[in-house]
Design a protein around this motif. Structure first.
Motif, PDB file in Angstrom:
ATOM      1  N   GLU A   1       0.721  -1.031  -0.139  1.00 27.70           N
ATOM      2  CA  GLU A   1       0.014  -0.117  -0.289  1.00 27.70           C
ATOM      3  C   GLU A   1       0.978   1.334  -0.108  1.00 27.70           C
ATOM      4  N   GLU A   2       1.645   1.085   1.126  1.00 27.83           N
ATOM      5  CA  GLU A   2       2.972   2.201   0.644  1.00 27.83           C
ATOM      6  C   GLU A   2       3.382   2.240  -0.107  1.00 27.83           C
TER       7      GLU A   2
ATOM      8  N   GLN B   1       0.816   4.198  -3.279  1.00 27.82           N
ATOM      9  CA  GLN B   1       0.187   5.069  -3.413  1.00 27.82           C
ATOM     10  C   GLN B   1       0.200   5.912  -4.928  1.00 27.82           C
TER      11      GLN B   1
END
Length: 360
Positions: free
Chosen positions: A105-106, A109
């Motif tokens: 997820e990081e 983005q």
């Protein structure tokens, strides 16, 4: 309704051109570093890394067991075995998957486009986990169906979580089925190791896989890094793509491959070595170099020459090559060094691009 306005089939493979991806596993234990590499090196089809070096629960079978709903497994001296309740191994599998998803997820983005996640398939799970009596679940057809149902529900939840974390992603699911050829051929050993379990009928194997694939609203690729991948069976089961080690293919598979490609099935061709080849002798006066360079790891076009040869032999249109074939390492990269893992993924990208630039 025009074709442009028609709704997209959620199980159709994304339109990718000159794409590469990884098989799944990466070296080391650093989830952030693995995600950074998998996303940064692969523009068209990044993937959620797996880090089996962390131990039980991060391995392929442990992660798959952790996805099961209302079924629990734990490690025993003989391997993975079903248990009555969740224990340390289940909690560890959940924790590591969450860590991997946080890292993904990081680094995704703002990502919009295809994204691949991997999970072990039902037949390989059944061939790898023991029932409470110590026998492989594969021996019990009812247990096999229960595993498939539980895995399907777990995958649905997992895919929902991935979409929530990466809302712009068009998710592709890869089911890892390295044991499927042995399951079909009666090659899976019993728990004692002295005998082999009877083969599973191909129709039964196909129906169970179809039951999983049809209940997931994403395109599914089936990966098998063993010889004699049952390509027609996987197609009939609903697989949108087949991922395989290209070095295991023989001309006996030509007809099956040709029919699959003509039907639109994507071929994920494992052509880049998944570990560093051994060092080779260096001529006097020359600088030392790895066999990777002499074996073609420094030559992207050379890595996919066998793919071009197959394409010509099948009489397929060259312009379809970059659309129907994706390039991958031959298998997971868990056994490689971090530096070589990055090299293998970058090389796969360049090799895929060469199929577009020079299809013939």
């Amino acid at each position: 309704m025009s074709s442009e306005d028609a709704p997209l089939d959620p199980q159709a493979f994304p339109e990718l051109y000159g794409a590469a991806t990884g098989v799944g596993s990466m070296p080391g234990t650093d989830a952030r570093e693995a995600a950074k590499t998998a996303v940064g090196a692969l523009e068209h089809l990044p993937f959620l890394p797996e880090l089996p070096a962390r131990g039980p629960g991060a391995d392929m079978i442990g992660r798959g067991a952790g996805l099961l709903v209302e079924l629990f497994a734990q490690t025993e001296p003989s391997g993975w075995r079903f248990a009555d309740r969740p224990g340390r191994d289940t909690r560890r599998a959940h924790s590591w998957l969450g860590e991997d998803l946080d890292a993904l997820e990081e680094f995704t983005q703002g990502h919009r486009g295809a994204l691949k996640v991997q999970a072990v398939g039902p037949w390989t799970l059944a061939a790898s986990i023991e029932l409470r009596n110590g026998e492989k679940a594969l021996r019990d057809r009812g247990a096999c169906r229960g595993i498939a149902d539980s895995l399907t529900e777990g995958l649905r939840r997992h895919l929902e979580d991935v979409r929530r974390r990466v809302p712009g992603a068009q998710v592709v699911l890869q089911l890892d089925e390295p044991s499927l050829p042995a399951v079909l051929a009666g090659g899976v050993k019993t728990a004692s190791g002295f005998q082999r379990l009877r083969s599973v009928d191909r129709q039964v194997a196909e129906e169970l896989l179809r039951g999983v694939i049809s209940r997931l609203d994403v395109p599914v690729v089936v990966h098998c890094c063993a010889p004699q991948v049952p390509i027609p069976l996987l197609r009939r089961a609903g697989a949108a793509g087949v991922s395989l080690d290209f070095s295991f293919l023989t001309e006996r598979e030509d007809e099956d491959l040709g029919e699959a490609i003509e039907a639109g099935t994507r071929i994920l061709a494992g052509v880049v070595p998944s570990t560093e080849p051994a060092a080779v002798a260096t001529p006097p006066g020359a600088r030392p170099r790895a066999a990777a360079q002499s074996a073609g790891v420094s030559d992207p076009a050379g890595s996919v020459q066998g793919v071009r040869t197959l394409w010509r032999r099948l009489g397929l249109a060259p312009e379809l090559l970059g659309r129907q074939v994706l390039v991958t390492p031959s298998c997971g990269l868990a056994g490689a060094s971090p530096a070589y893992a990055r090299t293998a993924l970058s090389h796969s990208v360049r090799a895929a691009r060469s199929l577009v630039d020079n299809p013939e």
